[in-house]
Write an enzyme that holds these catalytic residues in place. Structure first.
Site, short mmCIF file in Angstrom:
data_model
loop_
_atom_site.label_atom_id
_atom_site.label_comp_id
_atom_site.label_asym_id
_atom_site.label_seq_id
_atom_site.Cartn_x
_atom_site.Cartn_y
_atom_site.Cartn_z
N ASP A 222 -25.62 84.92 5.16
CA ASP A 222 -25.12 86.17 5.75
C ASP A 222 -24.43 85.94 7.09
O ASP A 222 -23.81 86.86 7.62
CB ASP A 222 -26.28 87.16 5.99
CG ASP A 222 -26.94 87.61 4.70
OD1 ASP A 222 -26.29 87.52 3.64
OD2 ASP A 222 -28.10 88.06 4.77
N LYS B 51 -27.00 94.74 8.67
CA LYS B 51 -26.02 95.00 7.60
C LYS B 51 -26.69 95.66 6.42
O LYS B 51 -27.91 95.58 6.23
CB LYS B 51 -25.35 93.69 7.14
CG LYS B 51 -26.27 92.59 6.57
CD LYS B 51 -26.70 92.69 5.14
CE LYS B 51 -27.51 91.48 4.69
NZ LYS B 51 -28.24 91.69 3.42
#
Ligand code: C5P
Length: 254
Positions: A131, A8
């Site tokens: 996350d 990401k």
């Protein structure tokens, strides 16, 4: 069953003051990137949870194993024994969320094998790391708030490519948050000042990149990966070729 575990980028990252829970509230636009690890899970093995990887630096008690243990505690494994194999491609300690994505992909594969719905994984995901809920959500572009556990889909950035600059510096997330408490920070990534303070060579690289390419360069997460968004894959390739450190072109929101 084998699945990619994408990296990401944080397009931006707002960080609030340290809370009583020992975490900082965040608000961040997360996007996936087509740079990915691969996780596969097969039935069988000597122990209940078995783990193998091609990466020497991945510890035995890594997040994939912890994710499988948490899944076992919550729902029970889909088999008496499972073997998880991790092919590592995402740099570790680079702010790209690789460990979290591996954990999320482990949960998603086990859930698919066991017939458990994605929504039921969210509380386990949040306990594994900030996350992890984003990756479990499967959203390619989302605003994450709270500790990262509230995931709302959002429109992708207008530029669909990014060049990732990977300086090979391992940045410790808790250390960056502790320094943030002392030095604060500013948008677009409020952890950048703290990370640059701890790693002056990263600040130097950022300056060289912004001046050299005459473009805005941002940091993802707590660093050390820096990136610039691009609307043109050819331009991204030129930037990679001219980069003064390891760099790769990637598609975002995959
Ligand atoms: O959740 P994750 O494992 O990424 O967090 C590592 C550490 O970073 C936490 O234990 C905490 O010290 C710090 N952190 C924080 N605020 C966040 C995320 C992480 O203070 N939103």
């Amino acid at each position: 069953m084998r699945r990619p575990a994408p990296a990401k980028l944080n397009i931006d990252l707002h960080v609030g003051p340290l809370g009583d829970d020992g975490f900082h509230p965040i608000r961040s636009h997360f996007v996936t990137v087509d740079l990915a690890d691969n996780v596969s899970i097969e039935p069988g093995g000597d122990h209940r949870i078995n783990f193998a990887t091609d990466a020497a630096e991945v510890a035995d008690d890594n997040l994939c194993v912890r994710a499988a243990e948490a899944f076992d505690d919550a729902f029970g494994l889909p088999h008496d024994a499972v073997t998880i194999t991790l092919e590592k491609r995402i740099p570790i300690g680079g702010g790209l969320g690789g460990g979290s994505s591996d954990a999320a992909t482990t949960l998603l594969i086990l859930a698919e094998m066991a017939g458990i719905e994605r929504d039921r994984l969210m509380s386990i995901a949040a306990a594994l790391g900030s996350d992890v809920p984003f990756f479990v959500s499967g959203e390619p572009s989302a605003i994450c708030t709270g500790r990262g556990d509230i995931v709302e889909p959002t429109a992708p950035p207008t530029e669909p490519y990014a060049v990732l600059f990977m300086p090979g510096i391992h940045v410790s997330t808790p250390t960056v948050f502790r320094r943030f408490d002392e030095v604060a920070g500013e948008m677009p990534n409020m952890l950048q000042r703290a990370a640059f303070d701890l790693h002056p060579e990263l600040a130097d690289l950022h300056e060289v990149l912004e001046r050299g390419f005459n473009r805005e360069v941002r940091m993802t997460g707590s660093g050390s990966t820096l990136f610039t968004l691009c609307d043109d894959p050819e331009l991204a390739g030129h930037i990679v070729d001219a980069a003064p450190c390891e760099a790769v072109a990637a598609r975002i929101c995959v």
